[in-house]
Design a protein around this motif. Structure first.
Motif, PDB file in Angstrom:
ATOM      1  N   LEU A  71       5.960  41.255  35.482  1.00 14.33           N
ATOM      2  CA  LEU A  71       5.568  40.333  36.559  1.00 14.33           C
ATOM      3  C   LEU A  71       4.211  40.737  37.129  1.00 14.33           C
ATOM      4  N   GLN A  72       3.974  42.035  37.215  1.00 14.98           N
ATOM      5  CA  GLN A  72       2.688  42.483  37.746  1.00 14.98           C
ATOM      6  C   GLN A  72       1.545  42.162  36.799  1.00 14.98           C
ATOM      7  N   GLU A  73       1.808  42.349  35.516  1.00 10.49           N
ATOM      8  CA  GLU A  73       0.781  41.992  34.533  1.00 10.49           C
ATOM      9  C   GLU A  73       0.486  40.499  34.589  1.00 10.49           C
ATOM     10  N   THR A  74       1.548  39.714  34.758  1.00  9.27           N
ATOM     11  CA  THR A  74       1.374  38.263  34.820  1.00  9.27           C
ATOM     12  C   THR A  74       0.445  37.894  35.979  1.00  9.27           C
ATOM     13  N   LEU A  75       0.716  38.493  37.127  1.00  4.43           N
ATOM     14  CA  LEU A  75      -0.108  38.194  38.297  1.00  4.43           C
ATOM     15  C   LEU A  75      -1.566  38.583  38.051  1.00  4.43           C
ATOM     16  N   ALA A  76      -1.746  39.723  37.398  1.00  6.67           N
ATOM     17  CA  ALA A  76      -3.105  40.202  37.149  1.00  6.67           C
ATOM     18  C   ALA A  76      -3.852  39.349  36.126  1.00  6.67           C
ATOM     19  N   MET A  77      -3.142  38.431  35.476  1.00 10.20           N
ATOM     20  CA  MET A  77      -3.813  37.550  34.512  1.00 10.20           C
ATOM     21  C   MET A  77      -4.385  36.300  35.167  1.00 10.20           C
ATOM     22  N   LEU A  78      -4.044  36.068  36.435  1.00 14.31           N
ATOM     23  CA  LEU A  78      -4.503  34.834  37.090  1.00 14.31           C
ATOM     24  C   LEU A  78      -6.014  34.589  36.990  1.00 14.31           C
ATOM     25  N   PRO A  79      -6.843  35.625  37.117  1.00 15.50           N
ATOM     26  CA  PRO A  79      -8.293  35.364  37.059  1.00 15.50           C
ATOM     27  C   PRO A  79      -8.730  34.717  35.751  1.00 15.50           C
ATOM     28  N   LEU A  80      -7.944  34.911  34.702  1.00 17.16           N
ATOM     29  CA  LEU A  80      -8.316  34.310  33.421  1.00 17.16           C
ATOM     30  C   LEU A  80      -8.245  32.785  33.470  1.00 17.16           C
ATOM     31  N   SER A  81      -7.577  32.265  34.497  1.00 14.31           N
ATOM     32  CA  SER A  81      -7.449  30.809  34.588  1.00 14.31           C
ATOM     33  C   SER A  81      -8.679  30.167  35.217  1.00 14.31           C
ATOM     34  N   LEU A  82      -9.531  30.977  35.803  1.00 11.51           N
ATOM     35  CA  LEU A  82     -10.707  30.399  36.484  1.00 11.51           C
ATOM     36  C   LEU A  82     -11.668  29.828  35.447  1.00 11.51           C
ATOM     37  N   SER A  83     -12.309  28.742  35.832  1.00 11.15           N
ATOM     38  CA  SER A  83     -13.231  28.154  34.861  1.00 11.15           C
ATOM     39  C   SER A  83     -14.485  29.017  34.760  1.00 11.15           C
TER      40      SER A  83
END
Lengths: 188, 269
Positions: free
Chosen positions: B49-61
């Motif tokens: 779950l922590q890794e998942t959260l840390a992936m959020l920046p990859l969604s930025l354009s």
């Protein structure tokens, strides 16, 4: 071996040993990611560049990054977010729970798959995360983004969205769980 | 086969997500302690779950920084070579000296996993705090040892008999600047020490040129600290080893074949 074929860790070591070319390769891999996140949180190109520079300086010294503790991309995300939010906090009231959250990510963050990032390019991973987020119900996504990128507490989010706190909590938790399910392949 | 996140009841996973998001109520904290005590392997789920959260920046354009940011950062974030690795960092022979990236048989991750499982009953939050402190402390001790070793090496380097010194004098825009370049051939290092340099724009840095057969050869790039001081070690280039005259100019942070800026310091043996 060409620099472009070396792992992040090898390149980071060569950069720390003074290689200009290794720095260039590393920057080309991750500079934009750091900048992108910094810009999203700080909302200002000047400050985002400034923070990007700060992160790279910090990375060039041995003090902060331990290769055994996670992929470079994730490490950079956690560090950039944490420092960016520190900056915006200077103009905003403190939120204790955020600090706990960051600390838990730093301390618990312990990823086994060092080659994760080396196998899938940043662009491919970006696409995966984007499509996973797009599958979330609108509110779930919105709440997660407000917490992550704007550093807002769930009470603040509840106020901003004019929704009960219990509902906001549930949106955030379920959003994270669904995201984790969509990204299953990337994680295991 | 069941996927790992399907192994646990929904209610449990929600508590873990709440923990990762930092929004647990007091009751939930108690529940979580109990969960970890009963099912220590659940920590792996927290990791995910922590890794998942840390992936959020990859969604930025995509948003590209200014083109010159790379050069500006290069000017300040490329450390000078360590004493033991002074050969050209890109010299293939140097690979032999590079630390390998293979993991040692002792794997901290495994160790922490085992430790966490064993001590699960203490509660995750206490453990996390403990793990964090220990980690910081071990890191700090390691850092101090490295720093100390670097100082030892510098002192040994300064004491070597065949060193030679080039004195630097300020001119043009910075007449008050003074300093020296110490050439340490045994260590294949040059140590640049300067004081009273003027501050310069983020886009520029000071550049040291060694003069050999009338040609100026780029030999080092540096920026002063806030007090106008420089103390830095750079790999000793062939040019610097041969030359008896050096000059310093202020140049933009990019590769340039010859000086373009005004000369601000000069040194002769």
């Amino acid at each position: 071996m060409k620099l472009s074929e070396q792992t992040d860790v090898e390149i980071l070591q060569a950069w720390r040993a003074g290689s200009r070319q290794a720095f260039g390769t590393f920057y080309d891999r991750y500079g934009e990611l750091v900048y992108r996140l910094a810009l999203r949180i700080l909302g200002n190109t000047q400050e985002a560049e400034d923070l990007t520079q700060e992160i790279f300086i910090s990375l060039s010294r041995n003090s902060t990054y331990d290769i055994k503790r996670g992929t470079v991309a994730t490490f950079l995300s956690v560090m950039t977010r944490s420092r960016a939010i520190d900056r915006i906090r200077k103009t905003r009231s403190q939120q204790q729970h955020l600090q706990k959250w960051e600390q838990s990510i730093y301390s618990e963050h312990d990823i086994k798959n060092l080659s994760l990032m080396e196998n899938a390019s940043l662009a491919e991973r970006s696409e995966k995360v984007k499509s996973a987020l797009a599958k979330l119900p609108e509110k779930h996504r919105q709440v997660l983004e407000m917490a992550y990128f704007d550093g807002l507490s769930q009470t603040e989010i509840a106020r901003a969205l004019d929704a009960p706190l219990g509902i906001v909590k549930s949106w955030a938790r379920n959003g994270l769980i669904r995201l984790r399910e969509s990204l299953q392949d990337t994680l295991e | 086969m069941k996927k790992s996140y399907e192994k646990y009841p929904e209610e449990w996973v929600e508590i873990l997500a709440g923990y990762v998001l930092g929004d647990l109520s007091t009751d939930e904290v108690t529940k979580m302690h109990q969960l970890i005590a009963d099912h220590p392997e659940i920590i792996a789920e927290i990791d995910h779950l922590q890794e998942t959260l840390a992936m959020l920046p990859l969604s930025l354009s995509e948003s590209l920084p200014a083109a010159d940011l790379r050069d500006r950062i290069a000017a300040v974030a490329i450390p000078f070579a360590d004493a033991q690795l002074l050969a050209d960092p890109l010299d293939p022979a140097r690979d032999l000296l590079m630390p390998t990236t293979k993991r040692s048989p002792f794997q901290p991750k495994k160790f922490w996993k085992v430790a966490k499982v064993g001590l699960g009953g203490l509660g995750a939050i206490a453990l996390i705090a403990l793990g964090f402190d220990n980690y910081q402390m071990r890191q700090q001790i390691a850092n101090n040892a490295v720093e100390l070793e670097k100082h030892r090496q510098t002192i040994a380097m300064l004491q070597a008999v065949d060193n030679r010194m080039i004195s630097l004098k300020g001119m043009g825009a910075i007449p008050a600047a003074s300093g020296s370049v110490m050439i340490a051939p045994n260590e294949r290092t040059a140590i640049i020490t300067i004081q009273n340099l003027m501050p310069i724009s983020q886009n520029d840095s000071y550049r040291l040129w060694a003069i050999v057969d009338g040609k100026k050869i780029d030999s080092a790039q540096f920026r002063p600290d806030a007090q106008g001081n420089v103390f830095t070690k750079v790999p000793l280039t062939q040019a610097l080893m041969q030359s008896t005259t050096v000059v310093i100019t202020i140049e933009p942070n990019k590769d340039i074949p010859e000086p373009t800026g005004e000369m601000v310091m000069k040194g002769e043996v």
